[in-house]
Motif scaffolding. Structure first.
Motif, PDB file in Angstrom:
ATOM      1  N   UNK A   1       8.224  -0.272 -14.634  1.00 51.66           N
ATOM      2  CA  UNK A   1       9.046  -0.836 -13.564  1.00 51.66           C
ATOM      3  C   UNK A   1       8.898  -0.044 -12.277  1.00 51.66           C
ATOM      4  N   UNK A   2       8.872   1.288 -12.409  1.00 59.57           N
ATOM      5  CA  UNK A   2       8.685   2.147 -11.230  1.00 59.57           C
ATOM      6  C   UNK A   2       7.331   1.902 -10.582  1.00 59.57           C
ATOM      7  N   UNK A   3       6.293   1.739 -11.404  1.00 63.44           N
ATOM      8  CA  UNK A   3       4.953   1.477 -10.874  1.00 63.44           C
ATOM      9  C   UNK A   3       4.938   0.133 -10.143  1.00 63.44           C
ATOM     10  N   UNK A   4       5.644  -0.845 -10.670  1.00 59.53           N
ATOM     11  CA  UNK A   4       5.751  -2.138  -9.977  1.00 59.53           C
ATOM     12  C   UNK A   4       6.419  -1.985  -8.623  1.00 59.53           C
ATOM     13  N   UNK A   5       7.491  -1.194  -8.574  1.00 54.94           N
ATOM     14  CA  UNK A   5       8.157  -0.931  -7.292  1.00 54.94           C
ATOM     15  C   UNK A   5       7.212  -0.217  -6.339  1.00 54.94           C
ATOM     16  N   UNK A   6       6.439   0.734  -6.857  1.00 58.44           N
ATOM     17  CA  UNK A   6       5.471   1.454  -6.042  1.00 58.44           C
ATOM     18  C   UNK A   6       4.411   0.501  -5.494  1.00 58.44           C
ATOM     19  N   UNK A   7       3.959  -0.438  -6.310  1.00 56.94           N
ATOM     20  CA  UNK A   7       2.954  -1.400  -5.862  1.00 56.94           C
ATOM     21  C   UNK A   7       3.469  -2.213  -4.681  1.00 56.94           C
ATOM     22  N   UNK A   8       4.725  -2.612  -4.705  1.00 58.81           N
ATOM     23  CA  UNK A   8       5.308  -3.363  -3.591  1.00 58.81           C
ATOM     24  C   UNK A   8       5.332  -2.517  -2.326  1.00 58.81           C
ATOM     25  N   UNK A   9       5.620  -1.237  -2.470  1.00 57.02           N
ATOM     26  CA  UNK A   9       5.657  -0.350  -1.307  1.00 57.02           C
ATOM     27  C   UNK A   9       4.254  -0.099  -0.754  1.00 57.02           C
ATOM     28  N   UNK A  10       3.261  -0.016  -1.628  1.00 55.15           N
ATOM     29  CA  UNK A  10       1.871   0.106  -1.169  1.00 55.15           C
ATOM     30  C   UNK A  10       1.488  -1.159  -0.398  1.00 55.15           C
ATOM     31  N   UNK A  11       1.944  -2.313  -0.864  1.00 52.48           N
ATOM     32  CA  UNK A  11       1.716  -3.548  -0.116  1.00 52.48           C
ATOM     33  C   UNK A  11       2.392  -3.462   1.253  1.00 52.48           C
ATOM     34  N   UNK A  12       3.559  -2.856   1.287  1.00 55.36           N
ATOM     35  CA  UNK A  12       4.255  -2.669   2.558  1.00 55.36           C
ATOM     36  C   UNK A  12       3.440  -1.827   3.521  1.00 55.36           C
TER      37      UNK A  12
ATOM     38  N   UNK B   1       4.354  -6.329   2.853  1.00 54.65           N
ATOM     39  CA  UNK B   1       5.778  -6.315   2.553  1.00 54.65           C
ATOM     40  C   UNK B   1       6.476  -5.258   3.420  1.00 54.65           C
ATOM     41  N   UNK B   2       6.564  -5.495   4.718  1.00 56.70           N
ATOM     42  CA  UNK B   2       7.157  -4.482   5.593  1.00 56.70           C
ATOM     43  C   UNK B   2       8.656  -4.303   5.330  1.00 56.70           C
ATOM     44  N   UNK B   3       9.123  -3.101   5.585  1.00 52.81           N
ATOM     45  CA  UNK B   3      10.554  -2.813   5.517  1.00 52.81           C
ATOM     46  C   UNK B   3      10.828  -1.604   6.403  1.00 52.81           C
ATOM     47  N   UNK B   4      12.044  -1.486   6.857  1.00 60.32           N
ATOM     48  CA  UNK B   4      12.394  -0.457   7.847  1.00 60.32           C
ATOM     49  C   UNK B   4      12.241   0.954   7.302  1.00 60.32           C
ATOM     50  N   UNK B   5      12.583   1.171   6.045  1.00 59.42           N
ATOM     51  CA  UNK B   5      12.574   2.521   5.466  1.00 59.42           C
ATOM     52  C   UNK B   5      11.350   2.748   4.580  1.00 59.42           C
ATOM     53  N   UNK B   6      10.223   2.170   4.939  1.00 58.17           N
ATOM     54  CA  UNK B   6       9.050   2.152   4.072  1.00 58.17           C
ATOM     55  C   UNK B   6       8.578   3.548   3.686  1.00 58.17           C
ATOM     56  N   UNK B   7       8.424   4.447   4.639  1.00 55.12           N
ATOM     57  CA  UNK B   7       7.911   5.779   4.320  1.00 55.12           C
ATOM     58  C   UNK B   7       8.854   6.540   3.395  1.00 55.12           C
ATOM     59  N   UNK B   8      10.151   6.442   3.659  1.00 52.98           N
ATOM     60  CA  UNK B   8      11.141   7.102   2.798  1.00 52.98           C
ATOM     61  C   UNK B   8      11.137   6.490   1.400  1.00 52.98           C
TER      62      UNK B   8
END
Length: 113
Positions: A40-51, A56-63
């Protein structure tokens, strides 16, 4: 923080989660459930890499990316601890093996590393 300190901190947090799991469910997570949590964590990480790629942009992406990478590291450390793997030694051996492989590959192609 040194690796052994990181491992001790990861173990302490895992122990705290186990206590919470016992209180809520009558048992702590199995090794398989720890692995599913990691997936599940790896899936969340994959979404952030897409960001980071602009998908998948988001305001707090780097954090969020830093948090999820640390969460994945915690999962790996917890799994290593659960299976009695000396992760520090295994990492050193694996990096040495990869360097040897890459040096051999570079030599066969006449490329310097």
């Amino acid at each position: 923080m040194e690796f052994q300190e990181m491992q001790a901190e990861a173990r302490a947090v895992r122990d705290a989660y186990a206590a919470r799991e016992i209180a809520q469910y009558g048992r702590s997570w199995s090794h398989e459930e720890l692995m599913l949590g990691f997936l599940g964590d790896v899936g969340d990480l994959a979404k952030l890499v897409q960001g980071k790629a602009g998908v998948r942009p988001r305001a707090d992406l780097d954090e969020a990316l830093a948090h999820e990478l640390a969460d994945c590291l915690w999962s790996v450390m917890s799994l290593a601890d659960a299976y009695g793997v000396d992760l520090q030694s295994a990492f050193g051996r694996t990096m040495a093996e990869l360097r040897t492989y890459l040096e051999g590959d570079a030599q066969s192609r006449n490329v310097s590393i």
